[in-house]
Design an enzyme around this catalytic site. Sequence first.
Site, PDB file in Angstrom:
ATOM      1  N   PHE A   7       6.932  64.264 -26.397  1.00 54.59           N
ATOM      2  CA  PHE A   7       7.390  64.462 -25.017  1.00 54.59           C
ATOM      3  C   PHE A   7       8.630  63.621 -24.714  1.00 54.59           C
ATOM      4  CE2 PHE A   7       2.748  65.091 -24.420  1.00 54.59           C
ATOM      5  CZ  PHE A   7       2.809  66.404 -24.038  1.00 54.59           C
ATOM      6  N   ASP A  40       8.546  68.549 -16.211  1.00 54.69           N
ATOM      7  CA  ASP A  40       7.632  67.983 -17.198  1.00 54.69           C
ATOM      8  C   ASP A  40       8.031  66.550 -17.576  1.00 54.69           C
ATOM      9  OD1 ASP A  40       9.852  68.275 -18.843  1.00 54.69           O
ATOM     10  OD2 ASP A  40       9.083  70.053 -19.868  1.00 54.69           O
ATOM     11  N   SER A  41       7.657  66.124 -18.772  1.00 51.32           N
ATOM     12  CA  SER A  41       7.912  64.737 -19.189  1.00 51.32           C
ATOM     13  C   SER A  41       9.391  64.388 -19.249  1.00 51.32           C
ATOM     14  CB  SER A  41       7.318  64.498 -20.573  1.00 51.32           C
ATOM     15  OG  SER A  41       7.928  65.369 -21.505  1.00 51.32           O
ATOM     16  N   SER A  42      10.241  65.394 -19.352  1.00 49.83           N
ATOM     17  CA  SER A  42      11.667  65.080 -19.410  1.00 49.83           C
ATOM     18  C   SER A  42      12.135  64.455 -18.109  1.00 49.83           C
ATOM     19  CB  SER A  42      12.472  66.346 -19.736  1.00 49.83           C
ATOM     20  OG  SER A  42      12.211  67.357 -18.797  1.00 49.83           O
ATOM     21  N   VAL A  43      11.363  64.630 -17.029  1.00 50.19           N
ATOM     22  CA  VAL A  43      11.751  64.114 -15.715  1.00 50.19           C
ATOM     23  C   VAL A  43      10.613  63.436 -14.933  1.00 50.19           C
ATOM     24  CG1 VAL A  43      13.762  65.652 -15.415  1.00 50.19           C
ATOM     25  CG2 VAL A  43      11.497  66.466 -14.741  1.00 50.19           C
TER      26      VAL A  43
END
Length: 318
Positions: A7, A40-43
């Site tokens: 992630f 998602d996990s990118s933000v």
Amino acid sequence: MAHYWYFNIPTWLFLFQILQALLVESKPNGKIPAVIVFGDSSVDSGNNNFIPTIARSNFKPYGRDFLGGLPTGRFCNGRLPPDFISEAVGLKPIVPAYLDPSYKISDFAHGVCFASAGTGYDNATSDVLGVIPLWKEVEYYKDYQKKLRAYSGLEKANNIISEALYLVSIGTNDFLENYYSFPYTRQKQFTVRQYEDFLIGIAGNFFEDLYDLGARKISLTGPPPMGCLPLQRATNILEGQACVEDKNNLAREFNVKLKSLVEKLNKKLPGLELVYSDAYDIFLDIITRPSKYGKFFRPGLLNSYYSTMQPNSQPLDD
Ligand SMILES: *[C@@H]1O[C@H](CO)[C@@H](O)[C@H](O)[C@H]1NC(C)=O
């Protein structure tokens, strides 16, 4: 723990692209009052700390380059793209997670994050790790609007809602965590092309919902070269742990569909300024030519990135 490295989208990933989009879209004197984040996990800036899931990153080594070296729940060594963007538009240097009780509506009035690591467009994706589904992120946003109107007054709140910069980054988990993972439920229902179209349909409804709720300036980021994410490479043993080309091609193909969705929605919805922010090309460029990005790469960061991705990988240009 290693499992969840996949992630981990490093901080610098979308920064340039989104700033570029921002400069194009913001009016010369229009100040952005708030940055509002979905995805998602990118933000995700830490919402998963407050829900029962194993998809968490509030422990070391996460956050070692964050302010105070704190593992906040960001799937990253430091700040995430929305944090940098918030600072770049003159707001706070971090965007707080909506579920974090240490922040109040007075903080969220300038920036708020509804994102949840491990989630996707598809409800079945968020079910895999019991994280916040995208529709629920929108429910939290509605709840936020109510609180904002009570706090700022109707007129000011409506102005924040329509002038805010919305950042959306999601989609990778629908493929990696759901479609291509046990028990392959979606693969039994859809070919991958059909699944892409299914996701595009959900994405379209999501943006129409945001529009109906008053959002106008929105940046959409699609999947990066997912075949180069650490878990993908670590398990690509037959090809010497190289990037998995099929997954990269899939990300490219899906991004093309996202781009045409963006064009379609901009035509359909008056006043909408939806921008497609390309994370794919810049991510791949960083992987293949990291020295070009010099100062963004402290040696420790680069080493740890490569060591988690591929033990014997050397940057192509170093
Ligand atoms: C996802 O779940 C929500 C809540 O049950 C539902 O309203 C929505 O229609 C679902 N989305 C899809 C695409 O099935």
